[in-house]
Design a protein around this motif. Structure first.
Motif: not given
Length: 89
Positions: A58-69, A39-51, A29-31
């Motif tokens: 998981k939902e936040c990671r999916r939403e971020l991925a839609d905005q990322m290459s 966004l890279v840091q945020a995705h990383m932390w969401f990915n680790l939390a999802a794991s 959330l912070i990143y």
């Protein structure tokens, strides 16, 4: 949503001492919001939390991925793997 420098430092310390899904999610959330936008840091932390079972992450990671290459997503996944292998098994 803005986090103070103190809250950011506390979140990092919490992950260093106890890397549960709630603390990892908070770093995501912070990143992903406010002054620490990365966004890279945020995705990383969401990915680790999802794991660790966080459905919200998981939902936040999916939403971020839609905005990322694909390259940025790959970098985030690489950082998550490195974090797991170096710091927390």
């Amino acid at each position: 949503m803005a986090f103070t420098d103190h809250e950011i430092a506390e979140a990092h310390e919490a992950v260093r001492t106890q890397s549960d899904s709630d603390n990892l999610y908070k770093l995501g959330l912070i990143y992903s919001t406010g002054q620490e936008l990365d966004l890279v840091q945020a995705h990383m932390w969401f990915n680790l939390a999802a794991s660790r079972g966080s459905e919200a992450a998981k939902e936040c990671r999916r939403e971020l991925a839609d905005q990322m290459s694909r390259d940025l997503i790959a970098e985030a996944q690489k950082r998550a793997r490195e974090w797991l292998s170096v710091k927390h098994h």
